[in-house]
Design a protein around this motif. Structure first.
Motif, PDB file in Angstrom:
ATOM      1  N   CYS A 143      40.256  45.758  42.141  1.00 48.98           N
ATOM      2  CA  CYS A 143      41.406  45.983  43.015  1.00 48.98           C
ATOM      3  C   CYS A 143      41.346  47.404  43.572  1.00 48.98           C
ATOM      4  O   CYS A 143      41.257  48.374  42.818  1.00 48.98           O
ATOM      5  CB  CYS A 143      42.707  45.768  42.252  1.00 48.98           C
ATOM      6  N   HIS A 144      41.400  47.499  44.902  1.00 48.95           N
ATOM      7  CA  HIS A 144      41.397  48.800  45.569  1.00 48.95           C
ATOM      8  C   HIS A 144      42.801  49.247  45.980  1.00 48.95           C
ATOM      9  O   HIS A 144      43.075  50.442  46.051  1.00 48.95           O
ATOM     10  CB  HIS A 144      40.512  48.756  46.809  1.00 48.95           C
ATOM     11  N   ASP A 145      43.660  48.288  46.271  1.00 46.79           N
ATOM     12  CA  ASP A 145      45.019  48.631  46.692  1.00 46.79           C
ATOM     13  C   ASP A 145      45.933  47.452  46.390  1.00 46.79           C
ATOM     14  O   ASP A 145      45.486  46.290  46.404  1.00 46.79           O
ATOM     15  CB  ASP A 145      45.059  48.958  48.193  1.00 46.79           C
ATOM     16  N   LEU A 146      47.196  47.755  46.121  1.00 55.06           N
ATOM     17  CA  LEU A 146      48.189  46.728  45.793  1.00 55.06           C
ATOM     18  C   LEU A 146      49.535  47.170  46.339  1.00 55.06           C
ATOM     19  O   LEU A 146      49.977  48.291  46.098  1.00 55.06           O
ATOM     20  CB  LEU A 146      48.246  46.506  44.285  1.00 55.06           C
ATOM     21  N   ILE A 187      66.853  28.551  47.870  1.00 61.50           N
ATOM     22  CA  ILE A 187      65.834  29.596  47.845  1.00 61.50           C
ATOM     23  C   ILE A 187      65.135  29.564  46.489  1.00 61.50           C
ATOM     24  O   ILE A 187      65.760  29.782  45.444  1.00 61.50           O
ATOM     25  CB  ILE A 187      66.442  30.977  48.102  1.00 61.50           C
ATOM     26  N   VAL A 188      63.874  29.240  46.489  1.00 59.63           N
ATOM     27  CA  VAL A 188      63.055  29.290  45.290  1.00 59.63           C
ATOM     28  C   VAL A 188      62.389  30.665  45.246  1.00 59.63           C
ATOM     29  O   VAL A 188      61.666  31.036  46.167  1.00 59.63           O
ATOM     30  CB  VAL A 188      62.005  28.174  45.289  1.00 59.63           C
ATOM     31  N   GLU A 189      62.664  31.425  44.194  1.00 59.18           N
ATOM     32  CA  GLU A 189      62.165  32.798  44.129  1.00 59.18           C
ATOM     33  C   GLU A 189      60.646  32.819  44.136  1.00 59.18           C
ATOM     34  O   GLU A 189      59.993  32.144  43.344  1.00 59.18           O
ATOM     35  CB  GLU A 189      62.683  33.491  42.878  1.00 59.18           C
ATOM     36  N   GLU A 190      60.104  33.577  45.049  1.00 57.68           N
ATOM     37  CA  GLU A 190      58.654  33.747  45.171  1.00 57.68           C
ATOM     38  C   GLU A 190      58.330  35.234  45.178  1.00 57.68           C
ATOM     39  O   GLU A 190      58.956  36.003  45.909  1.00 57.68           O
ATOM     40  CB  GLU A 190      58.134  33.090  46.447  1.00 57.68           C
ATOM     41  N   GLY A 191      57.377  35.606  44.365  1.00 54.90           N
ATOM     42  CA  GLY A 191      56.909  36.991  44.365  1.00 54.90           C
ATOM     43  C   GLY A 191      55.622  37.107  45.148  1.00 54.90           C
ATOM     44  O   GLY A 191      54.696  36.317  44.954  1.00 54.90           O
ATOM     45  N   ARG A 192      55.550  38.086  46.022  1.00 54.93           N
ATOM     46  CA  ARG A 192      54.386  38.242  46.876  1.00 54.93           C
ATOM     47  C   ARG A 192      53.833  39.655  46.748  1.00 54.93           C
ATOM     48  O   ARG A 192      54.568  40.608  46.472  1.00 54.93           O
ATOM     49  CB  ARG A 192      54.725  37.953  48.342  1.00 54.93           C
ATOM     50  N   VAL A 193      52.531  39.766  46.980  1.00 57.73           N
ATOM     51  CA  VAL A 193      51.864  41.057  46.904  1.00 57.73           C
ATOM     52  C   VAL A 193      50.701  41.062  47.885  1.00 57.73           C
ATOM     53  O   VAL A 193      50.037  40.037  48.085  1.00 57.73           O
ATOM     54  CB  VAL A 193      51.378  41.331  45.454  1.00 57.73           C
ATOM     55  N   HIS A 194      50.504  42.190  48.553  1.00 59.01           N
ATOM     56  CA  HIS A 194      49.345  42.376  49.420  1.00 59.01           C
ATOM     57  C   HIS A 194      48.264  43.081  48.611  1.00 59.01           C
ATOM     58  O   HIS A 194      48.536  44.065  47.911  1.00 59.01           O
ATOM     59  CB  HIS A 194      49.692  43.219  50.651  1.00 59.01           C
ATOM     60  N   LEU A 195      47.029  42.592  48.712  1.00 52.95           N
ATOM     61  CA  LEU A 195      45.937  43.090  47.888  1.00 52.95           C
ATOM     62  C   LEU A 195      44.750  43.490  48.740  1.00 52.95           C
ATOM     63  O   LEU A 195      44.509  42.917  49.801  1.00 52.95           O
ATOM     64  CB  LEU A 195      45.484  42.015  46.890  1.00 52.95           C
ATOM     65  N   ASP A 196      44.019  44.455  48.258  1.00 50.46           N
ATOM     66  CA  ASP A 196      42.708  44.831  48.795  1.00 50.46           C
ATOM     67  C   ASP A 196      41.725  44.685  47.641  1.00 50.46           C
ATOM     68  O   ASP A 196      41.745  45.483  46.705  1.00 50.46           O
ATOM     69  CB  ASP A 196      42.733  46.260  49.331  1.00 50.46           C
ATOM     70  N   LEU A 197      40.876  43.642  47.696  1.00 53.99           N
ATOM     71  CA  LEU A 197      40.048  43.258  46.562  1.00 53.99           C
ATOM     72  C   LEU A 197      38.575  43.241  46.925  1.00 53.99           C
ATOM     73  O   LEU A 197      38.208  43.028  48.082  1.00 53.99           O
ATOM     74  CB  LEU A 197      40.412  41.853  46.062  1.00 53.99           C
ATOM     75  N   THR A 198      37.756  43.443  45.902  1.00 47.05           N
ATOM     76  CA  THR A 198      36.341  43.092  45.942  1.00 47.05           C
ATOM     77  C   THR A 198      36.108  42.032  44.873  1.00 47.05           C
ATOM     78  O   THR A 198      36.455  42.239  43.710  1.00 47.05           O
ATOM     79  CB  THR A 198      35.446  44.314  45.676  1.00 47.05           C
ATOM     80  N   LEU A 199      35.555  40.890  45.290  1.00 45.48           N
ATOM     81  CA  LEU A 199      35.251  39.806  44.371  1.00 45.48           C
ATOM     82  C   LEU A 199      33.748  39.734  44.157  1.00 45.48           C
ATOM     83  O   LEU A 199      32.974  39.799  45.116  1.00 45.48           O
ATOM     84  CB  LEU A 199      35.760  38.472  44.914  1.00 45.48           C
ATOM     85  N   VAL A 200      33.341  39.618  42.900  1.00 45.99           N
ATOM     86  CA  VAL A 200      31.931  39.517  42.526  1.00 45.99           C
ATOM     87  C   VAL A 200      31.755  38.230  41.741  1.00 45.99           C
ATOM     88  O   VAL A 200      32.341  38.068  40.663  1.00 45.99           O
ATOM     89  CB  VAL A 200      31.483  40.732  41.690  1.00 45.99           C
ATOM     90  N   TRP A 243      32.113  50.360  44.873  1.00 46.64           N
ATOM     91  CA  TRP A 243      33.449  49.780  44.727  1.00 46.64           C
ATOM     92  C   TRP A 243      34.502  50.830  44.412  1.00 46.64           C
ATOM     93  O   TRP A 243      35.634  50.482  44.056  1.00 46.64           O
ATOM     94  CB  TRP A 243      33.423  48.715  43.632  1.00 46.64           C
ATOM     95  N   LEU A 244      34.155  52.088  44.529  1.00 43.85           N
ATOM     96  CA  LEU A 244      35.117  53.162  44.315  1.00 43.85           C
ATOM     97  C   LEU A 244      35.728  53.579  45.655  1.00 43.85           C
ATOM     98  O   LEU A 244      35.061  53.555  46.683  1.00 43.85           O
ATOM     99  CB  LEU A 244      34.433  54.364  43.659  1.00 43.85           C
ATOM    100  N   PRO A 245      37.020  53.978  45.666  1.00 48.15           N
ATOM    101  CA  PRO A 245      37.950  53.924  44.540  1.00 48.15           C
ATOM    102  C   PRO A 245      38.447  52.500  44.295  1.00 48.15           C
ATOM    103  O   PRO A 245      38.704  51.748  45.235  1.00 48.15           O
ATOM    104  CB  PRO A 245      39.092  54.831  44.989  1.00 48.15           C
ATOM    105  N   GLY A 246      38.558  52.149  43.060  1.00 41.91           N
ATOM    106  CA  GLY A 246      39.010  50.821  42.680  1.00 41.91           C
ATOM    107  C   GLY A 246      39.005  50.700  41.168  1.00 41.91           C
ATOM    108  O   GLY A 246      38.454  51.550  40.457  1.00 41.91           O
ATOM    109  N   PHE A 247      39.618  49.609  40.674  1.00 47.54           N
ATOM    110  CA  PHE A 247      39.700  49.382  39.238  1.00 47.54           C
ATOM    111  C   PHE A 247      39.396  47.920  38.943  1.00 47.54           C
ATOM    112  O   PHE A 247      39.897  47.024  39.626  1.00 47.54           O
ATOM    113  CB  PHE A 247      41.091  49.744  38.697  1.00 47.54           C
ATOM    114  N   ALA A 248      38.572  47.689  37.939  1.00 47.40           N
ATOM    115  CA  ALA A 248      38.184  46.354  37.519  1.00 47.40           C
ATOM    116  C   ALA A 248      39.041  45.933  36.329  1.00 47.40           C
ATOM    117  O   ALA A 248      39.348  46.740  35.446  1.00 47.40           O
ATOM    118  CB  ALA A 248      36.703  46.318  37.135  1.00 47.40           C
ATOM    119  N   LEU A 249      39.408  44.648  36.312  1.00 51.68           N
ATOM    120  CA  LEU A 249      40.204  44.109  35.214  1.00 51.68           C
ATOM    121  C   LEU A 249      39.276  43.549  34.140  1.00 51.68           C
ATOM    122  O   LEU A 249      38.428  42.695  34.425  1.00 51.68           O
ATOM    123  CB  LEU A 249      41.135  43.008  35.725  1.00 51.68           C
TER     124      LEU A 249
END
Length: 351
Positions: free
Chosen positions: A65-68, A97-110, A185-191
């Protein structure tokens, strides 16, 4: 017995994917980043989308993940998800209204792939295959979100790659190749997974409370704990200072899979099932601990990868990761910053 490591001989790198409105509610107890099961599900969906004629077999996936940007509103110390207004019903009444959580991501997938018949494929052919798979994924949902073009980045930064791995080099040359790749992949963090921290915390709790459970250890690790400490002021009076206890590293609670609650039902036996042609069973979420770590801290590609594992005897469906934390430094290790800068193996070493 669970698989101890993923089995792959190629890496498919899809860098800097912009994901809009991904699902931020990863489980009944966690939110913020999509569950790792969303990305293993994406891996299987991409495999099916490519069809039976593809020589690629997807085995594992790594996430950087590079940005969230969580789509939330912070009002009066309360955080709530930004919701959308749904269209009215057929009779003109307001839709629930069904509660939905959303997030914008900047990812690198390997992705870790097993490739048959392409061990000595031409690099140009591999690059064409990588671009084709990137185009297919661009039309899919990633954790419920849409893949958007990265307009602010150069084509070189977003160019996909299909690389033979592990490389047929000497170990030192392979290590250098991994360092060059991971630093892209920097800057970024792997889970990565940190199951051992949960077991360690449980042992600490049971030393004080023998009836403590894994859930207690998980909640205690995930909680933000503040403790009071008495300090003396220059005029010999005592004051109370509150300090936040933070574990080393960026440790987070994560869902890692599902545990069976029922027997496996035959296809069509359960009414109103989404897929009437597939057998199903009822499950509940399984939780553990993860850590966000800089990719250049990983020793090789295996530590980055997550892969699905199933134990029929226990009905456990969970994602596994082969990350192992580095051994603690010896007592003679340099502690002074000057000594660290002089160490040639230090990342801060100046040449």
């Amino acid at each position: 017995m669970p698989n101890e490591s993923p089995d792959f001989n190629h890496l498919l790198v899809l860098p800097r994917l912009r994901i809009q409105n991904a699902n931020a509610i990863s489980s009944p107890l966690t939110w913020g980043f999509p569950s790792i099961t969303a990305f293993t599900g994406l891996m299987h969906a991409l495999q099916r989308r490519l069809g039976d004629q593809t020589p690629f077999e997807f085995r594992s996936v790594g996430v950087i993940c590079h940005d969230l940007q969580a789509q939330v509103a912070d009002q009066k110390h309360e955080i709530s998800f930004n919701q959308t207004r749904n269209p009215v019903d057929k009779d003109g009444s307001t839709s629930a209204i069904v509660e939905e959580g959303r997030v914008h991501l900047d990812l690198t997938l390997v992705f870790g792939l097993r490739v048959a018949g392409m061990a000595h494929a031409d690099p140009v052919a591999l690059q064409q295959q990588a671009r084709h798979m990137a185009e297919v994924l661009a039309g899919m949902r990633v954790a419920g979100g849409s893949v958007m073009p990265a307009l602010s980045l150069s084509p070189r930064q977003t160019e996909p790659a299909l690389l033979p791995w592990p490389l047929h080099y000497q170990l030192d040359e392979q290590a250098r190749a991994w360092r060059r790749l991971s630093r892209r992949w920097l800057p970024g963090f792997a889970l990565v997974a940190r199951d051992e921290l949960l077991a360690s915390r449980l042992a600490d709790l049971r030393a004080e409370a023998p009836e403590a459970t894994l859930l207690d250890a998980w909640l205690d690790t995930a909680a933000l704990t503040q403790r009071a400490r008495r300090i003396k002021t220059p005029d010999d009076t005592e004051q109370i200072e509150w300090q936040i206890e933070r574990p080393p590293g960026w440790i987070v609670p994560i869902p890692v899979g599902y545990a069976a609650l029922s027997a496996l039902h035959e296809a069509g036996a359960v009414a109103r099932a989404r897929d009437g042609g597939t057998s199903l069973r009822f499950v509940e979420s399984v939780y553990s601990l993860g850590q966000w770590i800089s990719p250049h801290r990983l020793r090789d590609a295996t530590e980055l990868m997550w892969w699905p594992d199933h134990d029929p005897a226990t009905g456990l469906y969970r994602c596994r990761n082969a990350y192992r934390p580095p051994a603690p430094p010896p007592e003679s290790a340099p502690t002074d910053l000057v000594d660290t800068l002089d160490d040639p193996d230090s990342p801060f070493h100046y040449v």
